[in-house]
Write a protein that holds these residues in place. Sequence first.
Motif, short mmCIF file in Angstrom:
data_model
loop_
_atom_site.label_atom_id
_atom_site.label_comp_id
_atom_site.label_asym_id
_atom_site.label_seq_id
_atom_site.Cartn_x
_atom_site.Cartn_y
_atom_site.Cartn_z
N PHE A 23 -3.48 42.46 -1.18
CA PHE A 23 -3.30 42.22 0.24
C PHE A 23 -1.90 41.69 0.54
O PHE A 23 -1.22 41.18 -0.35
N ASP A 24 -1.49 41.77 1.80
CA ASP A 24 -0.16 41.32 2.22
C ASP A 24 0.10 39.85 1.90
O ASP A 24 1.23 39.45 1.65
N ASN A 25 -0.95 39.02 1.90
CA ASN A 25 -0.78 37.58 1.63
C ASN A 25 -0.74 37.26 0.14
O ASN A 25 -0.71 36.10 -0.25
N GLY A 26 -0.77 38.30 -0.72
CA GLY A 26 -0.72 38.09 -2.16
C GLY A 26 -2.09 38.03 -2.82
O GLY A 26 -2.19 37.98 -4.04
N GLY A 56 -17.73 41.35 -6.68
CA GLY A 56 -16.31 41.46 -6.92
C GLY A 56 -15.64 40.13 -7.19
O GLY A 56 -16.27 39.07 -7.09
N ILE A 57 -14.35 40.21 -7.53
CA ILE A 57 -13.53 39.03 -7.82
C ILE A 57 -12.38 39.00 -6.84
O ILE A 57 -11.65 39.98 -6.68
N TYR A 58 -12.19 37.84 -6.19
CA TYR A 58 -11.12 37.64 -5.22
C TYR A 58 -10.24 36.50 -5.72
O TYR A 58 -10.76 35.43 -6.07
N LYS A 59 -8.93 36.73 -5.76
CA LYS A 59 -7.99 35.71 -6.25
C LYS A 59 -6.89 35.50 -5.22
O LYS A 59 -6.33 36.45 -4.71
N LEU A 60 -6.59 34.21 -4.95
CA LEU A 60 -5.50 33.86 -4.04
C LEU A 60 -5.01 32.45 -4.37
O LEU A 60 -5.80 31.50 -4.40
N ASP A 61 -3.72 32.33 -4.62
CA ASP A 61 -3.07 31.02 -4.82
C ASP A 61 -3.76 30.14 -5.86
O ASP A 61 -3.89 28.94 -5.68
N GLY A 62 -4.24 30.71 -6.94
CA GLY A 62 -4.90 29.93 -7.98
C GLY A 62 -6.37 29.68 -7.74
O GLY A 62 -7.06 29.10 -8.58
#
Length: 122
Positions: A23-26, A56-62
Amino acid sequence: MRGKNIEHMAEEAEAAKYGAFLFDNGARYEGSYIMKDEQTEGEAEPTKVMVRNGVGIYKLDGNIYEGEWVADKMHGHGVFKFMDGSKYDGDWVDNEFHGQGKYQWSTGAYYMGAWEKNRFDS
């Protein structure tokens, strides 16, 4: 009459797919999804958008969530690992801790029991 309704619903439902998205936010998502029509104001034709649905697996900022999704929300059972080392393992409803679960702080202290809308249900 009942069979006709079920047939109509089946035509509208789309089979789940599996893929990975950045995604755009990383943020990154890998897992099951469906494509859904979304009407944008000013556009004559609806556009297709990806909706997380399934596991599913979602990852953002650690931060990492691994678990079930329904209509693009954490819903069902899942584990959320926070960047500070704390973790929630339990039931989710509409992106909130709701039902039975265990929250463990990075210090090792934990609460295990009932949750309602992200709060201990004591």
